[in-house]
Design a protein around this motif. Structure first.
Motif, PDB file in Angstrom:
ATOM      1  N   THR A   1       0.817  -1.210   0.000  1.00  0.00           N
ATOM      2  CA  THR A   1       0.000   0.000   0.000  1.00  0.00           C
ATOM      3  C   THR A   1       0.852   1.262   0.000  1.00  0.00           C
ATOM      4  OG1 THR A   1      -1.658  -1.213   1.269  1.00  0.00           O
ATOM      5  CG2 THR A   1      -1.895   1.176   1.195  1.00  0.00           C
ATOM      6  N   LEU A   2       1.962   1.224   0.739  1.00  0.00           N
ATOM      7  CA  LEU A   2       2.837   2.395   0.876  1.00  0.00           C
ATOM      8  C   LEU A   2       4.250   2.056   0.399  1.00  0.00           C
ATOM      9  CD1 LEU A   2       1.733   3.494   4.473  1.00  0.00           C
ATOM     10  CD2 LEU A   2       0.834   4.330   2.293  1.00  0.00           C
ATOM     11  N   PRO A   3       4.439   1.862  -0.895  1.00  0.00           N
ATOM     12  CA  PRO A   3       5.753   1.443  -1.402  1.00  0.00           C
ATOM     13  C   PRO A   3       6.841   2.505  -1.264  1.00  0.00           C
ATOM     14  CG  PRO A   3       4.296   1.975  -3.222  1.00  0.00           C
ATOM     15  CD  PRO A   3       3.461   1.998  -1.982  1.00  0.00           C
ATOM     16  N   ALA A   4       6.449   3.763  -1.069  1.00  0.00           N
ATOM     17  CA  ALA A   4       7.439   4.843  -0.991  1.00  0.00           C
ATOM     18  C   ALA A   4       7.742   5.260   0.439  1.00  0.00           C
ATOM     19  CB  ALA A   4       6.938   6.052  -1.787  1.00  0.00           C
ATOM     20  N   LEU A   5       7.305   4.480   1.419  1.00  0.00           N
ATOM     21  CA  LEU A   5       7.471   4.841   2.822  1.00  0.00           C
ATOM     22  C   LEU A   5       8.940   5.062   3.168  1.00  0.00           C
ATOM     23  CD1 LEU A   5       5.399   5.118   5.173  1.00  0.00           C
ATOM     24  CD2 LEU A   5       6.088   2.828   5.886  1.00  0.00           C
ATOM     25  N   LYS A   6       9.236   6.215   3.779  1.00  0.00           N
ATOM     26  CA  LYS A   6      10.623   6.555   4.133  1.00  0.00           C
ATOM     27  C   LYS A   6      10.683   7.094   5.560  1.00  0.00           C
ATOM     28  CE  LYS A   6      11.880   8.091  -0.560  1.00  0.00           C
ATOM     29  NZ  LYS A   6      10.522   8.143  -1.146  1.00  0.00           N
ATOM     30  N   GLU A   7      11.859   7.001   6.139  1.00  0.00           N
ATOM     31  CA  GLU A   7      12.080   7.563   7.468  1.00  0.00           C
ATOM     32  C   GLU A   7      12.061   9.091   7.397  1.00  0.00           C
ATOM     33  OE1 GLU A   7      15.584   7.630  10.923  1.00  0.00           O
ATOM     34  OE2 GLU A   7      15.862   6.498   9.075  1.00  0.00           O
ATOM     35  N   LEU A   8      11.489   9.728   8.419  1.00  0.00           N
ATOM     36  CA  LEU A   8      11.497  11.190   8.467  1.00  0.00           C
ATOM     37  C   LEU A   8      12.905  11.701   8.733  1.00  0.00           C
ATOM     38  CD1 LEU A   8       8.334  11.001   8.668  1.00  0.00           C
ATOM     39  CD2 LEU A   8       8.486  12.986  10.165  1.00  0.00           C
ATOM     40  N   LYS A   9      13.345  12.622   7.901  1.00  0.00           N
ATOM     41  CA  LYS A   9      14.649  13.250   8.078  1.00  0.00           C
ATOM     42  C   LYS A   9      14.569  14.653   7.491  1.00  0.00           C
ATOM     43  CE  LYS A   9      19.593  12.725   7.153  1.00  0.00           C
ATOM     44  NZ  LYS A   9      20.635  11.926   6.446  1.00  0.00           N
ATOM     45  N   ALA A  10      14.770  15.650   8.320  1.00  0.00           N
ATOM     46  CA  ALA A  10      14.647  17.029   7.860  1.00  0.00           C
ATOM     47  C   ALA A  10      15.686  17.338   6.789  1.00  0.00           C
ATOM     48  CB  ALA A  10      14.805  17.993   9.024  1.00  0.00           C
ATOM     49  N   PRO A  11      15.321  18.115   5.781  1.00  0.00           N
ATOM     50  CA  PRO A  11      16.283  18.513   4.751  1.00  0.00           C
ATOM     51  C   PRO A  11      17.449  19.276   5.372  1.00  0.00           C
ATOM     52  CG  PRO A  11      14.039  19.050   4.092  1.00  0.00           C
ATOM     53  CD  PRO A  11      13.972  18.647   5.517  1.00  0.00           C
ATOM     54  N   GLU A  12      18.606  19.107   4.795  1.00  0.00           N
ATOM     55  CA  GLU A  12      19.791  19.808   5.284  1.00  0.00           C
ATOM     56  C   GLU A  12      19.568  21.315   5.207  1.00  0.00           C
ATOM     57  OE1 GLU A  12      24.626  20.004   4.402  1.00  0.00           O
ATOM     58  OE2 GLU A  12      23.365  18.527   3.385  1.00  0.00           O
ATOM     59  N   GLY A  13      19.843  21.990   6.303  1.00  0.00           N
ATOM     60  CA  GLY A  13      19.694  23.438   6.332  1.00  0.00           C
ATOM     61  C   GLY A  13      18.339  23.924   6.791  1.00  0.00           C
ATOM     62  N   MET A  14      17.361  23.025   6.950  1.00  0.00           N
ATOM     63  CA  MET A  14      16.042  23.455   7.423  1.00  0.00           C
ATOM     64  C   MET A  14      16.096  23.656   8.932  1.00  0.00           C
ATOM     65  SD  MET A  14      12.261  21.650   7.160  1.00  0.00           S
ATOM     66  CE  MET A  14      11.977  22.080   5.443  1.00  0.00           C
ATOM     67  N   SER A  15      15.755  24.843   9.391  1.00  0.00           N
ATOM     68  CA  SER A  15      15.843  25.164  10.812  1.00  0.00           C
ATOM     69  C   SER A  15      14.740  24.472  11.606  1.00  0.00           C
ATOM     70  CB  SER A  15      15.750  26.678  11.019  1.00  0.00           C
ATOM     71  OG  SER A  15      14.437  27.135  10.741  1.00  0.00           O
ATOM     72  N   LEU A  16      14.946  24.394  12.911  1.00  0.00           N
ATOM     73  CA  LEU A  16      13.933  23.823  13.785  1.00  0.00           C
ATOM     74  C   LEU A  16      12.658  24.670  13.752  1.00  0.00           C
ATOM     75  CD1 LEU A  16      13.029  21.702  15.808  1.00  0.00           C
ATOM     76  CD2 LEU A  16      14.161  23.026  17.616  1.00  0.00           C
ATOM     77  N   ASP A  17      12.806  25.978  13.666  1.00  0.00           N
ATOM     78  CA  ASP A  17      11.635  26.845  13.589  1.00  0.00           C
ATOM     79  C   ASP A  17      10.807  26.547  12.335  1.00  0.00           C
ATOM     80  OD1 ASP A  17      12.089  28.143  15.969  1.00  0.00           O
ATOM     81  OD2 ASP A  17      13.082  29.886  15.061  1.00  0.00           O
ATOM     82  N   GLU A  18      11.472  26.284  11.231  1.00  0.00           N
ATOM     83  CA  GLU A  18      10.754  25.927  10.000  1.00  0.00           C
ATOM     84  C   GLU A  18      10.029  24.600  10.166  1.00  0.00           C
ATOM     85  OE1 GLU A  18      13.173  27.619   6.226  1.00  0.00           O
ATOM     86  OE2 GLU A  18      14.359  26.353   7.558  1.00  0.00           O
TER      87      GLU A  18
END
Length: 348
Positions: free
Chosen positions: A12-29
């Protein structure tokens, strides 16, 4: 989780991936994106309650479970970029930056609503922020997106358009015609399929031999990608790349955000056509739960801090309901024929 359930989730979810914030994205974002998702979740949760109390007008279609798609996508857009929507448009409208007070007033049919109480849920729009409108006709946002993309190319204003649509729209003739035109004319458009795997009560596999819809891009000579629709960072990354490509003259991209619809098609749908017990497992993968776990497990925020963000969103929606019900007015009778034609001179 037993092997049978694991296989069902993977299928059902073949693209399931672990959550990982993009490089450079701040915690506030990241916190802002989480709050936007909570705002959408609370808005549509309350809409169902209000509909059951007969306090809002018309039907409504919940965006619960899809919050990561609208938020992850719109985080890449400027205010003057465009989006087109579907009958399930509340999440898109909020993610693009609309005022939830005016949205709630619109659903209550009030004059202070985004569309003076005339659009309601399925036709809500906010052109001032580039939200060109929800629509009750499946696939009908496609040619509108083509129009805004053509205008951007002709005017050379560097704007892009994201066309949100569901898997149910991908077998409409206008879907193919629109993508073919965008490809042939190299338009700055992104076609984002929100594949929740049901078109009302029709499962995608019953009407499409190939259910990986991103593969259709090859027939139009454009790039197609499949992403985890329950993962706000995966959506953000894919749309960021597509937006940059479109702005630089690289043409359209077809993105399939794969997830599964968690609730019924609309507020009164009892979902008789699916195995609800088997599908309970997908609540473990829904975007708000996963992002909360991401914050806590990576020691970015405490559970109390995450809950405070959610409570703040809940309070904002409570305020919107209070505003719509107690501070707004019914449309005056003499405005019945307003807003039918554009203001000013009509040029043919």
């Amino acid at each position: 989780m037993d092997k049978k359930t694991q296989a069902y989730v993977k299928q059902t979810l073949p693209a399931l991936k672990e959550l990982k914030a993009p490089e450079g994205m701040s915690l506030d974002e990241q916190k802002r994106m989480y709050r936007q998702m909570c705002l959408i979740r609370e808005f549509d949760s309350q809409v169902k309650t209000l509909w059951m109390k007969n306090e809002i007008y018309g039907l409504a279609h919940s965006y619960v479970g899809a919050e990561a798609i609208a938020v992850g996508a719109c985080e890449n857009l400027n205010k003057d970029d465009f989006i087109t929507s579907t009958h399930r448009g509340h999440g898109h409208t909020i993610a693009k930056g609309a005022d939830v007070r005016a949205m709630m007033a619109e659903l209550h049919g009030k004059y202070e609503g985004l569309n003076r109480g005339k659009g309601g849920s399925m036709h809500i729009a906010d052109v001032d922020i580039g939200m060109l409108g929800a629509t009750g006709i499946v696939g009908s946002g496609m040619p509108i997106a083509i129009g805004s993309a053509i205008s951007a190319k002709v005017l050379k204003n560097n704007r892009v358009t994201i066309c949100f649509h569901g898997d149910g729209g991908t077998n409409q003739g206008v879907w193919h015609e629109s993508i073919n035109m965008a490809a042939a004319w190299n338009l700055p458009a992104i076609f984002l399929i929100e594949n929740n795997q049901y078109a009302i009560a029709t499962k995608l596999g019953w009407v499409a031999k190939e259910t990986d819809l991103y593969k259709r891009a090859i027939g139009y000579g454009i790039e197609g990608v499949q992403i985890d629709g329950f993962n706000v960072f995966d959506v953000y990354n894919a749309v960021k790349k597509a937006v940059e490509k479109a702005r630089s003259g690289g043409g359209p991209t077809l993105i399939e955000a794969r997830y599964i619809r968690l609730l019924g098609h609309f507020v009164a749908d009892d979902q008789w056509y699916r195995d609800l017990k088997a599908d309970e497992i997908f609540w473990e993968y829904e975007p708000i739960k996963r992002m909360k776990e991401y914050f806590i497990s990576n020691k970015l925020l405490s559970e109390e801090e995450v809950d405070a963000i959610q409570q703040d969103a809940i309070a904002e929606i409570a305020d919107a309901i209070q505003y719509a019900q107690n501070e707004c007015t019914e449309p005056p009778a003499d405005t019945l024929y307003d807003d039918i034609y554009a203001d000013g001179e009509i040029i043919y």
